[in-house]
Scaffold this motif. Sequence first.
Motif, short mmCIF file in Angstrom:
data_model
loop_
_atom_site.label_atom_id
_atom_site.label_comp_id
_atom_site.label_asym_id
_atom_site.label_seq_id
_atom_site.Cartn_x
_atom_site.Cartn_y
_atom_site.Cartn_z
N ASP A 246 0.84 -1.34 0.22
CA ASP A 246 0.20 -0.08 0.08
C ASP A 246 1.00 1.34 -0.05
O ASP A 246 0.35 2.26 0.37
CB ASP A 246 -0.87 -0.02 1.29
N LEU A 247 2.07 1.33 -0.45
CA LEU A 247 2.93 2.21 -0.64
C LEU A 247 3.36 2.55 -2.28
O LEU A 247 3.53 1.58 -2.64
CB LEU A 247 4.07 2.18 0.36
N ILE A 248 3.14 3.78 -2.43
CA ILE A 248 3.66 4.01 -3.95
C ILE A 248 5.34 4.25 -3.83
O ILE A 248 5.67 5.22 -3.26
CB ILE A 248 2.99 5.58 -4.36
N ILE A 249 6.00 3.55 -4.48
CA ILE A 249 7.53 3.66 -4.41
C ILE A 249 8.08 4.23 -5.50
O ILE A 249 7.61 3.81 -6.57
CB ILE A 249 8.09 2.13 -4.02
N PRO A 250 9.16 5.31 -5.33
CA PRO A 250 9.41 5.97 -6.51
C PRO A 250 10.25 5.06 -7.37
O PRO A 250 10.86 4.09 -6.98
CB PRO A 250 10.13 6.99 -5.89
N HIS A 251 10.68 5.37 -8.73
CA HIS A 251 11.10 4.51 -9.71
C HIS A 251 12.71 4.45 -9.52
O HIS A 251 13.21 3.48 -9.92
CB HIS A 251 10.85 4.94 -11.24
N MET A 264 9.59 -1.57 6.58
CA MET A 264 8.39 -1.96 6.59
C MET A 264 7.47 -1.06 5.98
O MET A 264 7.46 0.22 6.04
CB MET A 264 8.01 -2.23 8.22
N GLY A 265 6.24 -1.69 5.41
CA GLY A 265 5.04 -0.81 4.84
C GLY A 265 4.08 -1.00 5.64
O GLY A 265 4.13 -1.49 7.11
N LYS A 266 2.86 -0.76 4.88
CA LYS A 266 1.49 -0.43 5.76
C LYS A 266 1.02 -2.07 6.08
O LYS A 266 0.10 -2.29 7.09
CB LYS A 266 0.52 0.24 5.16
N THR A 267 1.21 -3.07 5.22
CA THR A 267 0.63 -4.19 5.36
C THR A 267 1.64 -5.31 5.37
O THR A 267 1.26 -6.46 5.40
CB THR A 267 -0.36 -4.44 4.24
N GLY A 268 2.85 -5.06 5.64
CA GLY A 268 3.93 -6.14 5.47
C GLY A 268 5.34 -5.55 5.33
O GLY A 268 5.56 -4.28 5.10
N PRO A 269 6.27 -6.34 5.08
CA PRO A 269 7.84 -5.84 4.86
C PRO A 269 7.82 -5.67 3.57
O PRO A 269 7.20 -6.28 2.50
CB PRO A 269 8.37 -7.26 5.09
N LEU A 270 8.59 -4.38 3.19
CA LEU A 270 8.79 -4.10 1.80
C LEU A 270 10.04 -4.85 1.18
O LEU A 270 10.42 -4.89 -0.14
CB LEU A 270 9.14 -2.83 1.72
N LYS A 323 7.69 5.21 10.15
CA LYS A 323 7.07 3.81 10.63
C LYS A 323 5.62 3.89 10.56
O LYS A 323 4.93 4.58 11.18
CB LYS A 323 7.55 3.84 12.38
N TYR A 324 5.16 2.85 9.74
CA TYR A 324 3.62 2.66 9.65
C TYR A 324 3.23 1.61 10.50
O TYR A 324 3.73 0.60 10.89
CB TYR A 324 3.56 2.24 8.19
#
Length: 335
Positions: A246-251, A264-270, A323-324
Motif C-alpha cells: 500500500d505504498l507508492i514506491i518511486p522509480h 516495513m510498509g503498511k501491510t507487511g515488509p517491503l 514507521k507505519y
Amino acid sequence: MSHADAGRLIHLSKKREREKEDIEQRKKQVEDEAKKREGMIFTFSKIIEFSEANIGSKFTANYDAVEEHLKSATVGLVTLDDMRELQKDVIVDREKKLARGEDESKKAELSKSKGTAEKYTQKRMLSFVGNDEEEEEEIVIVSKKRVGMDPTVDTSFLPDKERQEQLAKRKEELATEWKAQQEKEKNEEITIAYVYWDGSSHRKNTRMKKGATIAQFLAKAIEALKKEFTELKSCIPENLMFIKEDLIIPHFYTFQDFIATKAMGKTGPLYEFDAIGEIRLRQDAALDIGESHPAKVVLRSWYERNKHIYPASRWEPFVPNKKYKNSELDDLKNI
C-alpha cells in the motif's frame, strides 16, 4: 682744578683699570684654550698610534692563521689558479668567522662533543662492494615507549592518539568490507512476485537482480504484459506505478535499498518480494500482518480515475524512515 674735573679723572682711571683686567682675563682664556688643544692633539696622536699597532697585530695574526690553514689544506702539487681559489676561499671563511666572533678552540670542542654523541646514535657496519671496503652508517631509530601507566586502570575515556588511529583504520576496513558485500549482493538474483492491477489481479513472476531499480523492473514487466494487455503496448515505465504494501514506491529506488534497511510498509515488509499471496483475498486481513504480498503494477491513468475507490484510496507515497503502524489496517477487518 675744580671738583668736577677731579671726579672725571678718577672715573676715567677706574675705567682704564677695568679694561686692563678684562684684557688680562681674555689673554688667560686664550692661553688655556691653546693648552687644551695641544693636549687633545697629543691624545689623538696616541690613539692613532695604538690603533695602528693593534690593527697590525690583528692583521699579522689573521695572516698567520690563513697561511697555516692553507698549508694544512694544500696537499701535493697544485696549480697557481687552484692555489689562488683556495686562498680566496680561506680568506672569506676567516673573515666570516671573525665577523661572528667564533673561537676556533670552542668550535673544535663543540664538533668533538657532537661527534661523540653521534657515535651513540649511529651503528656502523661494513659492506663489501666488489673488492673495495666502504664504511656505511645506519641510523638506529628508537621508538618512544610509554612508561609509568597502570595497565589495570580503565583509560578508555581519555584521549588516546594510538587508539583513535586504530579505530579509524578499523572503520575504514569495515566500510570497505561492507561496500564489497553490498556490491556482491546487488548482483544476486531474486524472484519478484507482482500483479498487473486493473481492478482485478493478474499474477506474474520474474527474476531481477537486487541492484536493479524499480524503473528497470517496470520496463521488463511491460515486455511481459504487453502481449496480453493491449493498453501496455505503447506504455513506458514512467506511465506505470509500483505499489508495495500500500505504498507508492518511486522509480529510482532499488530492491537492495529495501533489503538492506529491512523497511516495513503498511501491510507487511517491503524487503520480501517472493510474496505468499494477496492479502485482500483472505478472509481476515488483520491476521496477515507481517506477511509479504505481491507488488502491484498500475497505470497512472487508472489510478487517477480510481484513487477514491478502495484499495487505491489507501495507497500513499513512500516516506523513508517513517514507521507505519498496524492500526492503519483496522478498516480491513470489515472486508
